[in-house]
Design a protein around this motif. Structure first.
Motif, short mmCIF file in Angstrom:
data_model
loop_
_atom_site.label_atom_id
_atom_site.label_comp_id
_atom_site.label_asym_id
_atom_site.label_seq_id
_atom_site.Cartn_x
_atom_site.Cartn_y
_atom_site.Cartn_z
N LEU A 376 6.61 4.06 -15.06
CA LEU A 376 5.72 3.30 -14.17
C LEU A 376 4.54 2.78 -14.98
CD1 LEU A 376 5.62 5.65 -11.03
CD2 LEU A 376 7.08 3.67 -11.43
N SER A 377 3.72 1.96 -14.34
CA SER A 377 2.50 1.47 -14.98
C SER A 377 1.31 2.06 -14.22
CB SER A 377 2.43 -0.06 -14.92
OG SER A 377 3.53 -0.60 -15.57
N PRO A 378 0.93 3.29 -14.56
CA PRO A 378 -0.09 3.99 -13.77
C PRO A 378 -1.38 3.21 -13.58
CG PRO A 378 0.95 5.48 -15.32
CD PRO A 378 1.45 4.12 -15.65
N TYR A 379 -1.88 2.57 -14.66
CA TYR A 379 -3.17 1.91 -14.48
C TYR A 379 -3.05 0.71 -13.54
CZ TYR A 379 -7.81 0.32 -14.83
OH TYR A 379 -9.08 -0.03 -14.48
N GLU A 380 -1.94 0.02 -13.61
CA GLU A 380 -1.76 -1.13 -12.70
C GLU A 380 -1.71 -0.66 -11.26
OE1 GLU A 380 0.95 -4.30 -13.59
OE2 GLU A 380 1.03 -3.64 -15.66
N ILE A 381 -1.11 0.51 -11.03
CA ILE A 381 -1.05 1.04 -9.67
C ILE A 381 -2.47 1.38 -9.21
CG2 ILE A 381 -0.20 2.93 -8.20
CD1 ILE A 381 2.26 3.09 -10.09
N LYS A 382 -3.21 2.00 -10.11
CA LYS A 382 -4.59 2.37 -9.75
C LYS A 382 -5.40 1.11 -9.42
CE LYS A 382 -8.69 4.75 -11.53
NZ LYS A 382 -9.04 5.62 -10.44
N ARG A 383 -5.23 0.07 -10.22
CA ARG A 383 -5.99 -1.16 -10.01
C ARG A 383 -5.58 -1.82 -8.68
NH1 ARG A 383 -6.11 -4.86 -15.04
NH2 ARG A 383 -3.91 -4.94 -14.57
N ALA A 384 -4.28 -1.80 -8.38
CA ALA A 384 -3.81 -2.40 -7.12
C ALA A 384 -4.37 -1.63 -5.93
CB ALA A 384 -2.28 -2.40 -7.09
N MET A 385 -4.48 -0.31 -6.09
CA MET A 385 -5.05 0.51 -5.01
C MET A 385 -6.52 0.15 -4.80
SD MET A 385 -3.59 2.76 -3.12
CE MET A 385 -4.52 4.24 -2.76
N LYS A 386 -7.22 0.00 -5.93
CA LYS A 386 -8.66 -0.28 -5.88
C LYS A 386 -8.93 -1.61 -5.17
CE LYS A 386 -12.57 0.13 -9.02
NZ LYS A 386 -12.95 0.13 -10.42
N THR A 387 -8.05 -2.57 -5.38
CA THR A 387 -8.27 -3.89 -4.76
C THR A 387 -7.58 -3.99 -3.39
OG1 THR A 387 -6.36 -4.72 -5.97
CG2 THR A 387 -8.53 -5.11 -6.96
N GLY A 388 -6.96 -2.88 -2.97
CA GLY A 388 -6.33 -2.86 -1.64
C GLY A 388 -5.05 -3.68 -1.58
N ASN A 389 -4.46 -3.96 -2.73
CA ASN A 389 -3.23 -4.77 -2.77
C ASN A 389 -2.00 -3.86 -2.58
OD1 ASN A 389 -1.21 -6.56 -3.25
ND2 ASN A 389 -2.14 -7.48 -5.08
N ILE A 390 -1.74 -3.52 -1.34
CA ILE A 390 -0.67 -2.56 -1.05
C ILE A 390 0.71 -3.13 -1.40
CG2 ILE A 390 0.37 -1.11 0.77
CD1 ILE A 390 -2.52 -0.40 -0.07
N GLU A 391 0.87 -4.45 -1.22
CA GLU A 391 2.16 -5.06 -1.57
C GLU A 391 2.45 -4.83 -3.06
OE1 GLU A 391 4.71 -6.18 0.18
OE2 GLU A 391 3.44 -5.39 1.78
N MET A 392 1.41 -4.99 -3.87
CA MET A 392 1.55 -4.79 -5.32
C MET A 392 1.87 -3.32 -5.62
SD MET A 392 1.64 -5.87 -8.35
CE MET A 392 0.95 -7.50 -8.52
N VAL A 393 1.20 -2.41 -4.89
CA VAL A 393 1.45 -0.97 -5.08
C VAL A 393 2.93 -0.69 -4.84
CG1 VAL A 393 0.98 1.34 -4.15
CG2 VAL A 393 -0.90 -0.25 -4.49
#
Ligand code: SF4
Ligand code: SF4
Length: 432
Positions: A376-393
């Motif tokens: 997985l890409s942990p940091y990208e998941i964290k960033r998507a969470m931070k911006t509320g981009n659930i689709e990306m998560v």
């Protein structure tokens, strides 16, 4: 199909702290506490004031993998109280007052596993409420109740977490029972092959030698590389059998059981002792004595802590972390006033220094992604969470995270990726 290998990451071990420490037994707590809402709401089978025997069903886990929850002591149902569970949730728990008589139900007396067929052994796993003691707490019978062919039973004795030695202690003190348990797990699975998967490292050498001497027909030892997470079922199955699977080991004709679960099954078959106790490691720089204690499920951690002499003098509680489970996969608790369970392997008490605060800026180094065993890409998941981009998560397939904690461990900026990813996974699960 493109197959990507699981990265093999070595992590520092601290097992010597508890292996060279004390070993205690604390099997007569005044009260025990059984969660009534974990992993989902349980049905009450007893009322306040009822007398119960050790091994008597007091709660019922319902749904697809229904099993009873047995009382770990004989005594009286005292009531329902709010207590902290080691998942860091406050929940209702059934309080049972110990009568210290250890009167065990008749159901498990005089078992003769040689005369029991495969199905009877699996039924026994079910009626005794056996669950895997490696962390997930999955009902044991559900793995063994299969009509698919089983090539081998694999005992997961990797005990990957760097501080935990509860499986090690259980097997070291009961090698004969461990082998006895494996013999009947193999029978329950309908296979003549049993493999003990253990890490190839110096600290394990004495136990490997001792087990080697008592192996029975069809049993062998597989030496795993000293990497993390070698205890991940998918990794173990692939290494031991050369076969892979998507969802469950049975798809690769294997069943995986934890080492303490194996001894627990042996104690049930040989002594009629219902699943009710396990070793828990108490370790860390803030505990006076490090070691392991054999205790009942549902025992107060504060009582156990006292056995180890309590906390070091001058412990600054505001800079002390109580970790339930391992440092990689467990969680920091708000309080030490929680209770043990079949899946709790350790209580770790560490000063803040191991969590030195480093400015948590992502360096974009990609180390977290490089070491993630499921790519997985942990940091990208964290960033998507931070911006509320659930689709990306969702697109980043957070549901495949095995919550091994490696991304946080390897991050040079000490960013707590694991907590964010756990939250993201839970969010996606709730959203269906
Ligand atoms: S390891 Fe840490 S610093 Fe490197 S990319 Fe991942 S989050 Fe950023
Ligand atoms: S915790 Fe999840 S995202 Fe992080 S390394 Fe482990 S599997 Fe990958």
């Amino acid at each position: 199909m493109k197959i990507r290998k699981v990265p093999e990451t070595h992590i520092e071990g601290f097992k010597d702290l508890s292996i060279n420490g004390e070993t205690f037994e604390y099997l007569s707590p005044k009260n025990v506490y059984l969660p009534m809402q974990f992993p989902s709401p349980l049905k009450e089978l007893k009322s306040v004031g009822d007398k119960v025997l050790m091994g008597e069903a007091v709660l019922q886990r319902e749904g697809r993998f229904a099993i009873p929850v047995l009382s770990p002591v004989s005594g009286t149902i005292k009531g329902v109280v709010k207590r902290w569970h080691h998942s860091n949730k406050m929940m209702n728990m059934l309080e049972i007052e110990n009568d210290f008589k250890e009167t065990v139900v008749d159901d498990f007396k005089n078992l003769d596993p040689d005369k029991m067929d495969r199905h009877e052994l699996v039924e026994l796993m079910k009626s005794s409420g056996m669950v895997g003691m490696g962390g997930a707490g999955f009902p044991t019978y559900a793995k063994y109740e299969t009509d698919k062919p089983v090539e081998e039973v694999i005992i997961n004795f990797a005990e990957c977490e760097p501080y935990i030695t509860s499986d090690y202690t259980m097997v070291k003190l009961n090698p004969g029972l461990f082998i006895y348990g494996l013999k009947y797990l193999m029978k329950a699975a309908g296979t003549s092959k049993g493999v003990i998967a253990i890490k190839d490292k110096d600290i394990n050498k004495p136990i490997i030698e001792s087990l080697n001497k008592c192996l029975m027909d069809g049993m062998s030892i597989y030496l795993l590389h000293d990497v993390y997470p070698a205890g991940w079922e998918k990794y173990i199955v692939e290494k031991v059998t050369g076969r892979t699977y998507k969802t469950l080991p049975i798809e690769a004709s294997a069943i995986v059981s934890n080492a303490t679960t194996c001894v627990t099954f042996a104690k049930l078959l040989k002594y009629g002792l219902p699943p009710s106790e396990k070793y828990v490691t108490f370790v860390g720089d803030s505990i006076k004595t490090n070691g392991n204690v054999l205790c009942k499920f549902g025992t107060n951690v504060t009582e156990l802590l006292n056995i180890f002499g309590g906390l070091e003098e001058n412990t600054d509680r505001s800079h002390t972390n109580f970790i339930a489970g391992g440092v990689m996969t467990g969680g920091a608790m708000f309080t030490e006033d929680f209770v043990t369970s079949p899946t709790l392997g350790a209580v770790i008490v560490l000063r803040d220094k191991l969590y030195d605060k480093v400015t948590p800026h992502c360096l974009g180094c990609g180390t977290c992604a490089l070491h993630c065993p499921v790519h997985l890409s942990p940091y990208e998941i964290k960033r998507a969470m931070k911006t509320g981009n659930i689709e990306m998560v969702k697109e980043l397939e957070v549901n495949r995270c095995i919550q091994c904690g490696l991304c946080s461990y390897v991050c040079p900026s000490r960013i707590d990726l694991t907590t964010s990813i756990q939250m993201a996974k839970e969010l996606v699960r709730r959203m269906g």
